[in-house]
Design a protein around this motif. Sequence first.
Motif: not given
Length: 144
Positions: A5-16
């Motif tokens: 999937v293409e990231a469309t937002e930055v969530t705490p999960e993405v940062v981790a």
Amino acid sequence: MVDIVEATEVTPEVVAAFERLIPQLSRSNPPPSEDALRAIVESPACHLLLARDGDEIVGSLTLVVFPIPTGLRAWIEDVVVDQAVNGRGIGRQLNEHALDLARRLGATTVDLTSRPSREAANHLYRKIGFQARETNVYRYDLGS
């Protein structure tokens, strides 16, 4: 089953996920901050692809597509798959998704570089169809 999937937002999960993945890719660069990830996701030139195995992000690839006078240039950068899931074809899925996306966006070629020491990655790139080019890659260090 792994989904790309293409990231469309930055969530705490993405940062981790990047805190876990980037050290597996590079010992000399720290993981990106939330703000740095947001700049990538919000950039019209960047397409941050994530490999998801269920609820977990297990890999990433950045496709950069930008216009230059000779056409639309596409580069694959910072491909990383979690060592815990190596051998499942996730790197191939990420690259093939990026190639399809570059094609849909109008690019006619896609470039990437890989250190010679990354033998598995280089083998994968050749297997997918990338060809080594007779070129010199230069870097100018602007300092820190």
